[in-house]
Design a protein around this motif. Structure first.
Motif, PDB file in Angstrom:
ATOM      1  N   VAL A 121     -10.918  -4.330  -4.286  1.00 37.27           N
ATOM      2  CA  VAL A 121     -10.174  -3.390  -5.130  1.00 37.27           C
ATOM      3  C   VAL A 121     -11.082  -2.282  -5.660  1.00 37.27           C
ATOM      4  N   ASP A 122     -12.375  -2.582  -5.875  1.00 39.21           N
ATOM      5  CA  ASP A 122     -13.297  -1.533  -6.316  1.00 39.21           C
ATOM      6  C   ASP A 122     -13.491  -0.493  -5.225  1.00 39.21           C
ATOM      7  N   LYS A 123     -13.545  -0.937  -3.979  1.00 42.48           N
ATOM      8  CA  LYS A 123     -13.815  -0.034  -2.864  1.00 42.48           C
ATOM      9  C   LYS A 123     -12.606   0.822  -2.503  1.00 42.48           C
ATOM     10  N   PHE A 124     -11.396   0.217  -2.549  1.00 40.44           N
ATOM     11  CA  PHE A 124     -10.222   0.931  -2.048  1.00 40.44           C
ATOM     12  C   PHE A 124      -9.244   1.361  -3.137  1.00 40.44           C
ATOM     13  N   GLY A 125      -9.304   0.758  -4.302  1.00 39.55           N
ATOM     14  CA  GLY A 125      -8.404   1.164  -5.378  1.00 39.55           C
ATOM     15  C   GLY A 125      -6.945   0.975  -5.004  1.00 39.55           C
ATOM     16  N   VAL A 154       1.264 -18.220   6.749  1.00 42.55           N
ATOM     17  CA  VAL A 154       0.817 -17.873   5.406  1.00 42.55           C
ATOM     18  C   VAL A 154       0.744 -16.352   5.329  1.00 42.55           C
ATOM     19  N   SER A 155       1.396 -15.730   4.362  1.00 42.15           N
ATOM     20  CA  SER A 155       1.443 -14.280   4.339  1.00 42.15           C
ATOM     21  C   SER A 155       1.174 -13.739   2.951  1.00 42.15           C
ATOM     22  N   GLY A 156       0.765 -12.493   2.896  1.00 42.74           N
ATOM     23  CA  GLY A 156       0.556 -11.779   1.647  1.00 42.74           C
ATOM     24  C   GLY A 156       0.683 -10.301   1.945  1.00 42.74           C
ATOM     25  N   HIS A 157       0.327  -9.450   0.991  1.00 42.93           N
ATOM     26  CA  HIS A 157       0.384  -8.018   1.276  1.00 42.93           C
ATOM     27  C   HIS A 157      -0.918  -7.334   0.872  1.00 42.93           C
ATOM     28  N   ILE A 158      -1.345  -6.417   1.708  1.00 39.79           N
ATOM     29  CA  ILE A 158      -2.576  -5.677   1.468  1.00 39.79           C
ATOM     30  C   ILE A 158      -2.295  -4.456   0.607  1.00 39.79           C
ATOM     31  N   ASP A 159      -1.107  -3.891   0.723  1.00 34.30           N
ATOM     32  CA  ASP A 159      -0.767  -2.709  -0.059  1.00 34.30           C
ATOM     33  C   ASP A 159      -0.610  -3.082  -1.527  1.00 34.30           C
ATOM     34  N   SER A 160      -0.674  -2.089  -2.406  1.00 33.97           N
ATOM     35  CA  SER A 160      -0.475  -2.348  -3.829  1.00 33.97           C
ATOM     36  C   SER A 160       0.099  -1.104  -4.484  1.00 33.97           C
ATOM     37  N   ASN A 194      -5.710   5.372   1.863  1.00 36.02           N
ATOM     38  CA  ASN A 194      -6.369   4.227   1.226  1.00 36.02           C
ATOM     39  C   ASN A 194      -5.902   2.907   1.838  1.00 36.02           C
ATOM     40  N   LEU A 195      -4.606   2.805   2.078  1.00 38.59           N
ATOM     41  CA  LEU A 195      -4.086   1.581   2.671  1.00 38.59           C
ATOM     42  C   LEU A 195      -4.631   1.395   4.079  1.00 38.59           C
ATOM     43  N   GLU A 196      -4.626   2.449   4.865  1.00 43.00           N
ATOM     44  CA  GLU A 196      -5.113   2.332   6.245  1.00 43.00           C
ATOM     45  C   GLU A 196      -6.590   1.952   6.280  1.00 43.00           C
ATOM     46  N   ASP A 197      -7.383   2.531   5.373  1.00 40.31           N
ATOM     47  CA  ASP A 197      -8.805   2.185   5.310  1.00 40.31           C
ATOM     48  C   ASP A 197      -8.986   0.721   4.919  1.00 40.31           C
ATOM     49  N   SER A 198      -8.158   0.243   3.999  1.00 44.08           N
ATOM     50  CA  SER A 198      -8.277  -1.154   3.575  1.00 44.08           C
ATOM     51  C   SER A 198      -7.854  -2.110   4.690  1.00 44.08           C
ATOM     52  N   ILE A 199      -6.904  -1.679   5.517  1.00 46.22           N
ATOM     53  CA  ILE A 199      -6.496  -2.496   6.664  1.00 46.22           C
ATOM     54  C   ILE A 199      -7.634  -2.596   7.672  1.00 46.22           C
TER      55      ILE A 199
END
Length: 350
Positions: free
Chosen positions: A128-132, A344-350, A140-145
């Motif tokens: 979260v510090d790196k991608f906010g 098992v699933s979650g979400h990367i976006d926020s 930002n989402l694409e970079d975090s993916i």
């Protein structure tokens, strides 16, 4: 590692098993088909025998201090055969779930005080510090993916890849709100996800404050042409988030011009708490934002004193066409039952 991944499924099942005996399953009348587990209404598991409660008596068992005004009209008991328990798990599955208790305890201890101690928090804080913020449709989402795919490969997960998918692309833009009457005050707000924006000059209108949808309906004539503030009581995230999700729709139905929602959280340090909202077909789309608990309570006090409240709201929010993003997929083949699948699933976006 295979045991750890199977544990994730079993852990969820253990929770389900627990809730079947300590909560009532209710159906949200405003969102047919969605289920809420309202365990927090009941202080102890043994306080009531929930299988025998008649549908029209359910609210008699909710402690008075935890009842939401007109809750009876907002959620409906999901009716079942009174002779059958509300829990639908088979006896064999209950036994299997219970058999994993020792493994569950071992994994929890390993996470808290063993080799994983601190690692989960460190990994999360780094991410979260790196991608906010990682809003759908953003770079930002694409970079975090990209980062997550590389990290999964480094952790030796199998078949790691991204699968393209179309996602919404909502842009917040600049936003502000100011109290004009009875005095000047800058308000702390966050637009709700998928909200429309205001005209360039904003919306400046008188305000009414309501506690719930029932009060809004009773004051429908007062709400016409007004900004409506919801100062709803927090009775748990599931039941309370209804105001964020559909507050704008209900305000629009009675002729309101904007909705300001008290943040869906029990605590606040003048901090707004945002999230998604939705619109309905054939209902005027009006802007919606969350405000802090402190400001919502202040507006209710002002209204109780008979003071005229006026707010100027400006939001540049807009919904752009769908864009291409990715679902991230990874696999871990178990040693004992490689052909069985646990998702098992979650979400990367926020």
């Amino acid at each position: 590692m295979a045991k750890i991944y199977k544990f994730l499924f079993i852990f969820c099942a253990i929770l389900t098993h627990h809730y079947c005996y300590s909560s009532i399953t209710l159906q949200n009348s405003r969102r047919p088909g969605s289920l809420l587990l309202l365990k927090n209404f009941f202080p102890t598991e043994d306080e009531i025998e929930i299988q025998q409660i008649e549908s029209n008596k359910i609210f008699d068992y909710i402690p008075t201090k935890l009842r939401h005004e007109n809750l009876e009209k907002k959620i409906l008991l999901k009716l079942t055969d009174p002779a059958q328990p509300l829990c639908s798990l088979s006896e064999s599955l209950k036994i299997e779930i219970a058999s994993y208790q020792n493994l569950t305890n071992q994994i929890i201890q390993e996470i808290l005080v063993g080799s994983f101690k601190g690692r989960t928090y460190d990994n999360l804080s780094y991410f979260v510090d790196k991608f906010g913020p990682r809003v759908s449709g953003t770079q930002n989402l694409e970079d975090s993916i990209d980062f997550m795919i590389d990290k999964m490969k480094q952790d030796d997960l199998q078949n790691v890849h991204g699968e393209e998918v179309l996602v919404p692309h909502w842009v917040r833009g600049q936003e502000s709100a100011e109290l004009i009457l009875p005095r000047r005050k800058k308000l702390t707000i966050l637009g709700l996800g998928f909200s429309v924006g205001t005209p360039t000059d904003g919306i400046e209108a008188e305000v009414i404050v309501v506690k719930n949808f029932t009060e809004l309906t009773k004051r429908a004539n007062d709400a016409k042409g007004k900004i409506v503030v919801f100062n709803e009581d927090y009775i748990g995230y599931g039941p309370t988030v209804e105001y964020r999700g559909s507050g704008a729709v209900e305000v629009a139905k009675v002729g309101g011009v904007a909705a300001l929602i008290r943040s869906i959280t029990p605590y606040s340090i003048n901090s707004p708490h945002t999230g998604m909202m939705s619109y309905e077909v054939n209902v005027t789309e009006i802007p919606a934002a969350c405000i802090t608990i402190e400001d919502a309570q202040m507006f209710e006090r002002m209204q109780a004193r008979g003071w005229k409240i006026v707010i100027n709201l400006k939001m540049e929010a807009k919904n752009n066409p769908l864009v291409t993003s990715r679902n991230v997929i990874a696999e871990l083949t178990g040693r004992e039952k490689p052909d069985e699948v646990v998702v098992v699933s979650g979400h990367i976006d926020s």
